[in-house]
Design an enzyme around this catalytic site. Structure first.
Site, PDB file in Angstrom:
ATOM      1  N   ARG A  37       0.818  -1.214   0.000  1.00 51.96           N
ATOM      2  CA  ARG A  37       0.000   0.000   0.000  1.00 51.96           C
ATOM      3  C   ARG A  37       0.853   1.265   0.000  1.00 51.96           C
ATOM      4  NH1 ARG A  37      -4.670  -2.380   0.303  1.00 51.96           N
ATOM      5  NH2 ARG A  37      -4.737  -4.282   1.510  1.00 51.96           N
ATOM      6  N   HIS A  67       5.316  -9.239  -6.934  1.00 50.06           N
ATOM      7  CA  HIS A  67       4.044  -8.542  -7.180  1.00 50.06           C
ATOM      8  C   HIS A  67       4.230  -7.052  -6.891  1.00 50.06           C
ATOM      9  CE1 HIS A  67      -0.165  -7.546  -7.233  1.00 50.06           C
ATOM     10  NE2 HIS A  67      -0.574  -8.806  -7.289  1.00 50.06           N
ATOM     11  N   TYR A  70      -0.262  -2.693  -4.827  1.00 44.93           N
ATOM     12  CA  TYR A  70      -1.637  -2.516  -5.322  1.00 44.93           C
ATOM     13  C   TYR A  70      -1.962  -1.085  -5.705  1.00 44.93           C
ATOM     14  CZ  TYR A  70      -2.834  -7.040  -3.273  1.00 44.93           C
ATOM     15  OH  TYR A  70      -2.896  -8.362  -2.969  1.00 44.93           O
ATOM     16  N   HIS A 107      -1.213  -5.306 -11.449  1.00 45.16           N
ATOM     17  CA  HIS A 107      -2.609  -5.077 -11.826  1.00 45.16           C
ATOM     18  C   HIS A 107      -2.596  -3.966 -12.862  1.00 45.16           C
ATOM     19  CE1 HIS A 107      -4.126  -6.607  -7.641  1.00 45.16           C
ATOM     20  NE2 HIS A 107      -3.399  -7.487  -8.284  1.00 45.16           N
ATOM     21  N   GLU A 142      -1.968  -9.087 -14.702  1.00 49.53           N
ATOM     22  CA  GLU A 142      -2.856 -10.005 -13.988  1.00 49.53           C
ATOM     23  C   GLU A 142      -4.281  -9.888 -14.524  1.00 49.53           C
ATOM     24  OE1 GLU A 142      -2.414 -10.009  -9.748  1.00 49.53           O
ATOM     25  OE2 GLU A 142      -4.144 -11.329  -9.449  1.00 49.53           O
ATOM     26  N   ASP A 176      -5.384 -15.275 -12.512  1.00 49.97           N
ATOM     27  CA  ASP A 176      -5.852 -15.441 -11.132  1.00 49.97           C
ATOM     28  C   ASP A 176      -7.198 -16.155 -11.187  1.00 49.97           C
ATOM     29  OD1 ASP A 176      -7.271 -14.854  -8.642  1.00 49.97           O
ATOM     30  OD2 ASP A 176      -5.613 -13.506  -8.179  1.00 49.97           O
ATOM     31  N   HIS A 179     -10.095 -14.223  -9.780  1.00 51.54           N
ATOM     32  CA  HIS A 179     -10.456 -13.070 -10.615  1.00 51.54           C
ATOM     33  C   HIS A 179     -11.197 -13.486 -11.889  1.00 51.54           C
ATOM     34  CE1 HIS A 179      -6.932 -10.557  -8.746  1.00 51.54           C
ATOM     35  NE2 HIS A 179      -7.781 -11.000  -7.852  1.00 51.54           N
ATOM     36  N   HIS A 211      -2.325 -17.614 -10.267  1.00 51.43           N
ATOM     37  CA  HIS A 211      -2.679 -17.348  -8.873  1.00 51.43           C
ATOM     38  C   HIS A 211      -3.820 -18.302  -8.547  1.00 51.43           C
ATOM     39  CE1 HIS A 211      -1.100 -12.919  -8.604  1.00 51.43           C
ATOM     40  NE2 HIS A 211      -0.162 -13.824  -8.369  1.00 51.43           N
ATOM     41  N   ASP A 224     -13.832 -10.093  -6.430  1.00 50.62           N
ATOM     42  CA  ASP A 224     -12.437 -10.230  -6.015  1.00 50.62           C
ATOM     43  C   ASP A 224     -12.270 -10.345  -4.503  1.00 50.62           C
ATOM     44  OD1 ASP A 224      -9.715 -10.302  -5.736  1.00 50.62           O
ATOM     45  OD2 ASP A 224      -9.333  -8.308  -6.575  1.00 50.62           O
ATOM     46  N   HIS A 226     -10.825 -13.342  -2.143  1.00 51.35           N
ATOM     47  CA  HIS A 226     -10.226 -14.676  -2.174  1.00 51.35           C
ATOM     48  C   HIS A 226     -10.726 -15.527  -1.004  1.00 51.35           C
ATOM     49  CE1 HIS A 226      -6.473 -12.923  -4.430  1.00 51.35           C
ATOM     50  NE2 HIS A 226      -7.618 -12.467  -4.893  1.00 51.35           N
ATOM     51  N   GLU A 256      -2.832 -17.299  -2.981  1.00 53.73           N
ATOM     52  CA  GLU A 256      -3.060 -15.990  -2.341  1.00 53.73           C
ATOM     53  C   GLU A 256      -4.320 -16.098  -1.504  1.00 53.73           C
ATOM     54  OE1 GLU A 256      -3.507 -13.773  -6.046  1.00 53.73           O
ATOM     55  OE2 GLU A 256      -1.668 -12.705  -5.552  1.00 53.73           O
TER      56      GLU A 256
HETATM   57 ZN    ZN Z   1      -7.494 -10.618  -5.924  1.00 49.49          ZN
HETATM   58 FE    FE Z   2      -3.946 -12.456  -7.733  1.00 49.01          FE
HETATM   59 FE    FE Z   3      -2.724  -9.389  -7.638  1.00 52.80          FE
END
Ligand code: ZN
Ligand code: FE
Ligand code: FE
Length: 274
Positions: A37, A67, A70, A107, A142, A176, A179, A211, A224, A226, A256
């Site tokens: 973040r 990764h 975000y 992303h 992704e 993913d 996703h 993922h 989204d 998980h 994840e």
């Molecule tokens: Zn996600």
């Molecule tokens: Fe993912």
């Molecule tokens: Fe991701």
């Protein structure tokens, strides 16, 4: 042998992260390039990296997946935020050269009402400004669930980004499972059709990572969230089928799921022994 690992914390350094991977029975792993973040990155400790590389070698790890944070948005309406995304990812890719031959996933972004086409163009422009012919990292887009104004909500949008990138050989896709399921692709009952569609629109040769997540919501929900393997709408059976599919089984899989280390260890065991 299945190449599978989970997302792991890098808070205590690379070597400690590698030790955790071995502890949970993983032979690959995913980590954040920096605070997910935030955008601050700590300086690299070469001894720590060397220790980590040794663990990866000794345990025959597959390709690692780094990764991006975000919060980066390569297609923000704010040019300052677009610059931040570009500079942060360029710095991440420079750092990835300390771990050559691995994968970097991000992303694509949110077009925030500028329209998907405008978003796609900005994302491709950013990639064209940071990708280098001499880099040893493959950059992955992704697949997204399509919440809000997310770009990458379907295979067409991802293909359109790659289409506009000059160094296409440096590009790939991370699929993913949560996703794409939330995005409306029926990977439970029509996995072969989904893969055929992926191949037709993007090309399966671009698929570099999976993922592996269950989902708290039904197919097409665009949510989204998980879920642990077997506790969501996708279910263990469908996820195991994905790891065993002849077109997918050689790829690296990264969990994840909402777990601590012991939960990841259990899921890795379940998937290996299925
Ligand atoms: Zn996600
Ligand atoms: Fe993912
Ligand atoms: Fe991701």
């Amino acid at each position: 042998m299945l190449t599978i690992g989970s997302h792991l914390s890098i808070a205590k350094g690379f070597t400690a992260m590698g030790e955790n991977a071995v502890k949970i029975g993983a032979n690959t792993l995913q980590f954040f390039s920096r605070n997910p973040r935030g955008t601050k990155a700590r300086p690299l400790d070469e001894k720590d990296i060397a220790g980590f590389r040794q663990i990866c070698e000794e345990n025959h790890f597959g390709r690692l997946l780094c990764h991006a944070p975000y919060i980066l948005n390569a297609c923000s309406a704010d040019p300052g935020l677009r610059d931040l995304a570009r500079d942060t990812m360029a710095d991440d890719l420079a750092r990835m050269e300390y771990l050559p031959g691995n994968l970097y996933n991000f992303h694509p972004g949110s077009h925030v009402k500028q329209g998907a086409d405008a978003g796609i163009k900005m994302i491709a422009e950013m990639l064209n400004s940071i990708l280098k012919p001499e880099q040893h990292t493959t950059v992955l887009l992704e697949t997204m669930a399509g919440k809000g104004t997310e770009v990458g909500r379907n295979f067409e949008e991802l293909a359109a980004i790659i289409e506009q990138v000059d160094l296409k050989d440096k590009m790939g896709i991370c699929l993913d499972t949560c996703h794409v399921h939330d995005g409306g692709y029926d990977i439970i009952y029509h996995l072969d059709d989904v893969l055929e569609e992926f191949d037709r629109i993007i090309g399966l040769k671009r698929l570099k990572a999976i993922h592996l997540n269950d989902s708290k919501n039904p197919c097409g929900s665009h949510k989204d969230r998980h879920e642990k393997i077997g506790e969501g709408y996708i279910g263990a059976e469908a996820l195991i089928r994905i790891t065993r599919h002849p077109l997918l089984c050689e790829l690296p899989f990264y969990l994840e799921t909402p777990n601590e280390l012991d939960g990841y260890a259990k899921e890795i065991k379940l998937l290996r022994n299925a």
